[in-house]
Design a protein around this motif. Sequence first.
Motif, mmCIF file in Angstrom:
data_model
loop_
_atom_site.group_PDB
_atom_site.id
_atom_site.type_symbol
_atom_site.label_atom_id
_atom_site.label_comp_id
_atom_site.label_asym_id
_atom_site.label_seq_id
_atom_site.Cartn_x
_atom_site.Cartn_y
_atom_site.Cartn_z
ATOM 1 N N TYR A 1 -3.370 -0.664 -2.589
ATOM 2 C CA TYR A 1 -4.301 0.430 -2.292
ATOM 3 C C TYR A 1 -3.578 1.620 -1.680
ATOM 4 O O TYR A 1 -2.403 1.523 -1.296
ATOM 5 C CB TYR A 1 -5.396 -0.046 -1.316
ATOM 6 C CG TYR A 1 -4.847 -0.615 -0.024
ATOM 7 C CD1 TYR A 1 -4.560 -1.973 0.085
ATOM 8 C CD2 TYR A 1 -4.583 0.196 1.077
ATOM 9 C CE1 TYR A 1 -4.031 -2.496 1.243
ATOM 10 C CE2 TYR A 1 -4.052 -0.321 2.246
ATOM 11 C CZ TYR A 1 -3.777 -1.665 2.321
ATOM 12 O OH TYR A 1 -3.232 -2.183 3.467
ATOM 13 N N ARG A 2 -4.303 2.706 -1.607
ATOM 14 C CA ARG A 2 -3.826 3.878 -0.874
ATOM 15 C C ARG A 2 -4.337 3.747 0.551
ATOM 16 O O ARG A 2 -5.529 3.516 0.770
ATOM 17 C CB ARG A 2 -4.422 5.152 -1.474
ATOM 18 C CG ARG A 2 -3.587 5.836 -2.513
ATOM 19 C CD ARG A 2 -4.211 7.170 -2.860
ATOM 20 N NE ARG A 2 -5.592 6.975 -3.282
ATOM 21 C CZ ARG A 2 -6.034 7.167 -4.528
ATOM 22 N NH1 ARG A 2 -5.223 7.578 -5.461
ATOM 23 N NH2 ARG A 2 -7.294 6.966 -4.830
ATOM 24 N N GLY B 1 -8.413 -2.462 -5.055
ATOM 25 C CA GLY B 1 -7.550 -2.932 -3.962
ATOM 26 C C GLY B 1 -8.098 -2.481 -2.614
ATOM 27 O O GLY B 1 -8.118 -3.248 -1.644
ATOM 28 N N ALA B 2 -8.557 -1.238 -2.557
ATOM 29 C CA ALA B 2 -9.090 -0.709 -1.295
ATOM 30 C C ALA B 2 -10.329 -1.495 -0.865
ATOM 31 O O ALA B 2 -10.523 -1.772 0.321
ATOM 32 C CB ALA B 2 -9.409 0.778 -1.443
ATOM 33 N N GLN B 3 -11.139 -1.869 -1.844
ATOM 34 C CA GLN B 3 -12.330 -2.673 -1.513
ATOM 35 C C GLN B 3 -11.931 -4.001 -0.881
ATOM 36 O O GLN B 3 -12.485 -4.410 0.135
ATOM 37 C CB GLN B 3 -13.166 -2.956 -2.781
ATOM 38 C CG GLN B 3 -14.085 -1.825 -3.189
ATOM 39 C CD GLN B 3 -14.842 -1.227 -2.007
ATOM 40 O OE1 GLN B 3 -15.383 -1.934 -1.173
ATOM 41 N NE2 GLN B 3 -14.855 0.090 -1.900
ATOM 42 N N ASP C 1 -7.572 5.303 1.673
ATOM 43 C CA ASP C 1 -8.838 4.747 1.191
ATOM 44 C C ASP C 1 -9.375 3.633 2.090
ATOM 45 O O ASP C 1 -10.401 3.032 1.778
ATOM 46 C CB ASP C 1 -8.670 4.180 -0.233
ATOM 47 C CG ASP C 1 -8.592 5.281 -1.281
ATOM 48 O OD1 ASP C 1 -9.084 6.403 -1.009
ATOM 49 O OD2 ASP C 1 -8.040 5.034 -2.366
ATOM 50 N N PHE D 1 0.833 -1.201 0.000
ATOM 51 C CA PHE D 1 0.000 0.000 0.000
ATOM 52 C C PHE D 1 0.866 1.247 0.000
ATOM 53 O O PHE D 1 2.037 1.217 0.383
ATOM 54 C CB PHE D 1 -0.958 -0.006 1.197
ATOM 55 C CG PHE D 1 -0.267 0.205 2.508
ATOM 56 C CD1 PHE D 1 0.302 -0.849 3.190
ATOM 57 C CD2 PHE D 1 -0.175 1.479 3.050
ATOM 58 C CE1 PHE D 1 0.961 -0.654 4.390
ATOM 59 C CE2 PHE D 1 0.473 1.689 4.254
ATOM 60 C CZ PHE D 1 1.048 0.623 4.925
ATOM 61 N N LEU E 1 -6.431 0.844 -7.775
ATOM 62 C CA LEU E 1 -6.306 1.180 -6.348
ATOM 63 C C LEU E 1 -7.662 1.097 -5.643
ATOM 64 O O LEU E 1 -7.747 0.650 -4.491
ATOM 65 C CB LEU E 1 -5.708 2.588 -6.187
ATOM 66 C CG LEU E 1 -4.244 2.731 -6.596
ATOM 67 C CD1 LEU E 1 -3.833 4.202 -6.632
ATOM 68 C CD2 LEU E 1 -3.327 1.962 -5.638
ATOM 69 N N ALA E 2 -8.715 1.503 -6.345
ATOM 70 C CA ALA E 2 -10.051 1.461 -5.735
ATOM 71 C C ALA E 2 -10.470 0.017 -5.482
ATOM 72 O O ALA E 2 -11.013 -0.313 -4.416
ATOM 73 C CB ALA E 2 -11.061 2.166 -6.645
#
Length: 334
Positions: A82-83, A312-314, A86, A42, A309-310
């Motif tokens: 991900y970030r 990954g965040a999920q 997030d 991340f 990234l979105a």
Amino acid sequence: MIEGKKVLTGVKPTGKPHLGNYLGAIKPAVEMGNTAKQHIMFIADYHAINAEKNVEVLHRAIKEIACVYLAAGLDPKKTIFYRQSDVPEIFEVATILSAFTPKGFMNKAHAYKAAVDKNLAAQKPQDDGINMGLYTYPILMAADILTFDTDIVPVGKDQVQHVEIARDIAGAINAVYGKEILVQPGYVADDKIAVIPGIDGRKMSKSYGNVIPMFEDDKVLKKAVFSIKTDSKPIEEPKNPDEVLVYEIYKTIAPADKVQEMADGLRNGKLGYGHVKNMLLDAIIEKTAKEREVYNYYMAHFDEVQDILAEGAQKARGIAKQTLARLKNAVLGF
Ligand code: ADP
Ligand code: TRP
């Protein structure tokens, strides 16, 4: 060592990496995605705001580092990417961890101690310019790690203490409630990885200004390679390859037969410094061509990176919610 383990790495967005970062840290970290049971990488953007308040600079650094990891071959199917910002559960975990973290741990943390020492050396008040984000950095880093039931954190030496703090905080919580609520992480520090020398012969490092940038255009790359320190021996004078910095760098990236060719050419006076610099430049370009192409592609199509990234965040939030629920239940009873 990492087979079947849950592995997590955080990267601070600090601009485009150099060849040393890339070969010494980024590439090996990305490759762990092939063997780990769960692999997480991340971008530690909320850590970065402690030091960087210029939003354009930070935004660009986040964008660059995301593209660099994808260029290094990070496969979003194998690695959850991900970030940090997030995944809000991390920050709720951090709040809970704070209640179990002795203040003395923070006083002893290297990054804070180094900042204090710098102030004292400059005869300033000890906490001058130090914000709470820097002071409590190890708590947030512990939350980054513990939220994902991480077994192993691959680290450079400077980060070992932070992982130990995370381990101790998890241990403290488990001890209070008499069962394993959080996984106590370990670390691997890979000392087999070669240190890449910079253009002045010291370790390649941003802080020495001696780097070979690899995500800049060919002109910038060429300038760096041609600035590598040499003496003034003429072409025909036999040279001991082990005393030639260009050769030392070449060894870290060129195939064995090419390395031998350069060594022989230097020894028997067939190759001068101009030749070997060109050979090194070609090797770097060849070795990094694909990466640079992918990097440039993603920089120009950042919306695709945002989607990765979105997603990954999920996935990360799916795991984080479970850990948070477990932790909340332990400390609040619901
Ligand atoms: P810098 O010294 O340029 O500030 P960092 O300390 O931010 O680099 O290092 C980031 C990562 O890159 C670390 O894991 C570090 O071990 C690796 N790294 C940095 N410089 C080199 C190098 N010259 N050779 C190999 N690995 C390196
Ligand atoms: N502190 C790390 C660094 O300075 C970055 C980081 C933040 C990290 N959170 C992490 C690394 C969690 C590993 C695990 O490089």
